[in-house]
Scaffold this active site. Structure first.
Site, PDB file in Angstrom:
ATOM      1  N   LYS A 116       8.295 -81.452 -26.829  1.00 20.36           N
ATOM      2  CA  LYS A 116       8.516 -80.364 -25.885  1.00 20.36           C
ATOM      3  C   LYS A 116       7.205 -79.844 -25.311  1.00 20.36           C
ATOM      4  CE  LYS A 116      10.181 -75.592 -25.535  1.00 20.36           C
ATOM      5  NZ  LYS A 116      10.821 -74.448 -26.229  1.00 20.36           N
ATOM      6  N   SER A 122      16.372 -71.354 -27.325  1.00 23.52           N
ATOM      7  CA  SER A 122      15.723 -72.365 -26.488  1.00 23.52           C
ATOM      8  C   SER A 122      16.003 -73.795 -26.899  1.00 23.52           C
ATOM      9  CB  SER A 122      14.205 -72.146 -26.454  1.00 23.52           C
ATOM     10  OG  SER A 122      13.903 -70.969 -25.744  1.00 23.52           O
ATOM     11  N   SER A 158      14.347 -72.961 -23.218  1.00 19.22           N
ATOM     12  CA  SER A 158      13.231 -73.592 -22.534  1.00 19.22           C
ATOM     13  C   SER A 158      13.003 -75.055 -22.906  1.00 19.22           C
ATOM     14  CB  SER A 158      11.946 -72.813 -22.811  1.00 19.22           C
ATOM     15  OG  SER A 158      11.668 -72.772 -24.214  1.00 19.22           O
TER      16      SER A 158
END
Length: 377
Positions: A54, A135, A111
């Site tokens: 990520k 997220s 996210s």
């Protein structure tokens, strides 16, 4: 090794073919990945497994380093939101705005946006994430994959507020178990969950405004778990769980407001807000402790809403409403695909367990996954 993993070369080919449209990746490390794949020790537990990390700093995370040590091969970093965003429910990759692989007109969530899309579209079988308010769980739910947020403190995290913990997104629960086995010191395999697992189901945790279409999908999934003998809903009068809305508390903690104790000396304005936030957090912790002392599993929708359009969810719509309470409390929570709304939007079922019960939660999720085969539109 999982039977349905693919090689690093196959993963890179899929990324090259699919990512210009889906925009899941910020960077792709072709040469580095192929070189590492050719030299990896085949005796390692994750030898040759392609995975994504990520965001720009993901390769430096604790989990990524442990995965590489176990033989996995990082192929690229995935999209996260760009600057100037308030609600982190989208992503931007090298080719543009990240697209939901099921509905191009909708966001994939965030996210950990690119990580969820990369897994959902079959570019990689596993991607790392982090979860400070949902997220990992929100993009997992909206992209139709499995996502795990670990217990606070289980794995190292750079987040000083304590809200964000390490997480993972995979196509199957069994690959999330392999992830945890390789990144967690002292990992002890859990026995197969004794079914039915006692649980309760809450569509709103007592405060959220859940879309009826979302609630219908999740309730149907829960009913299927009950019918399959995987879950038994606790019908005792004191078994239900209702929490106080944690919105202001989460915002205060994220903003770094100092903790205070409410009482006769409580002030006004910002001080009063901090007092109230401490009371909400303490009361929710008390209710959750009492709940998990008698019931091992809590079931809810992951989000109260469907994936929204790329311009945002609209005013006063909080996709995090059903997730961020467990970032404040530190409990492990997972998102399991539950099905689709009539207009083709994926919906996730949230499973929450006692703090530290991550391995057991994955075993329960595996049993639930077996009882919930998803027919994709």
């Amino acid at each position: 090794m999982s039977d349905d993993w693919w090689s690093v070369g196959e993963a890179l080919d899929r990324i090259e073919r699919l990512d210009p449209e889906l925009c899941a990746f910020i960077e792709v490390w072709h040469a580095r990945a192929m070189a590492l794949a050719g030299s990896v020790d085949r005796r390692l537990p994750l030898a040759g497994l392609p995975f994504a990390v990520k965001g720009p700093a993901g390769i430096r995370s604790y989990a990524a380093r442990r995965l590489v040590a176990a033989g996995a091969v990082p192929v690229g970093s995935t999209a996260v939101p760009g600057p100037g965003t308030y609600w982190q429910t989208w992503g931007r990759g090298a080719h543009g705005r990240t697209v939901n692989p099921h509905r191009a007109d909708r966001t994939p969530g965030g996210s950990s946006a690119g990580s969820a899309v990369a897994v959902a579209a079959g570019m990689v079988p596993l991607a790392t994430g982090s979860d400070g308010a949902g997220s990992v769980r929100i993009p997992a739910a909206w992209c139709g994959v499995f996502g795990l947020k670990t217990t606070r403190g289980l794995l190292p995290s750079p987040d000083r507020t304590g809200l964000a913990t390490a997480g993972v997104l995979t196509r199957r629960v069994r690959d999330a178990r392999l992830y945890l086995r390789c990144v967690l010191d002292g990992y002890v395999e859990a026995p197969r969950a004794r079914t039915p697992v006692r649980a309760t189901y809450s569509p709103d945790l007592g405060f959220a405004r859940t879309d009826p279409a979302v609630e219908a999908v999740v309730r149907a999934a829960v009913d299927r778990l009950v019918a399959a003998g995987a879950v038994r809903l606790d019908g005792a009068p004191d078994s239900s769980l209702s929490l106080l809305d944690p919105r202001e508390t989460w915002l205060a903690v994220r903003g770094g407001e100092p903790p205070r104790t409410a009482g006769p000396e409580a002030g006004s304005g910002a001080d009063a807000r901090a007092d109230v936030c401490v009371d909400v957090r303490a009361e929710n912790d008390r209710r959750l402790d009492a709940y998990f002392a008698r019931t091992p599993l809590l079931l809810t929708p992951v989000t109260p809403n469907r994936p929204h359009g790329h311009e945002g969810p609209g005013p006063d719509v909080y996709s995090t409403a059903l997730t961020w309470a467990f970032n404040l409390s530190g409990h492990p929570a997972a998102s399991l695909p539950a099905g689709f709304t009539p207009d083709g939007c994926p919906v996730g079922l949230q499973l929450v367990a006692e703090r530290g019960a991550d391995v057991s939660l994955l075993e329960i999720a595996r049993v639930a996954e077996e009882a919930l085969p998803i027919v994709r539109p």
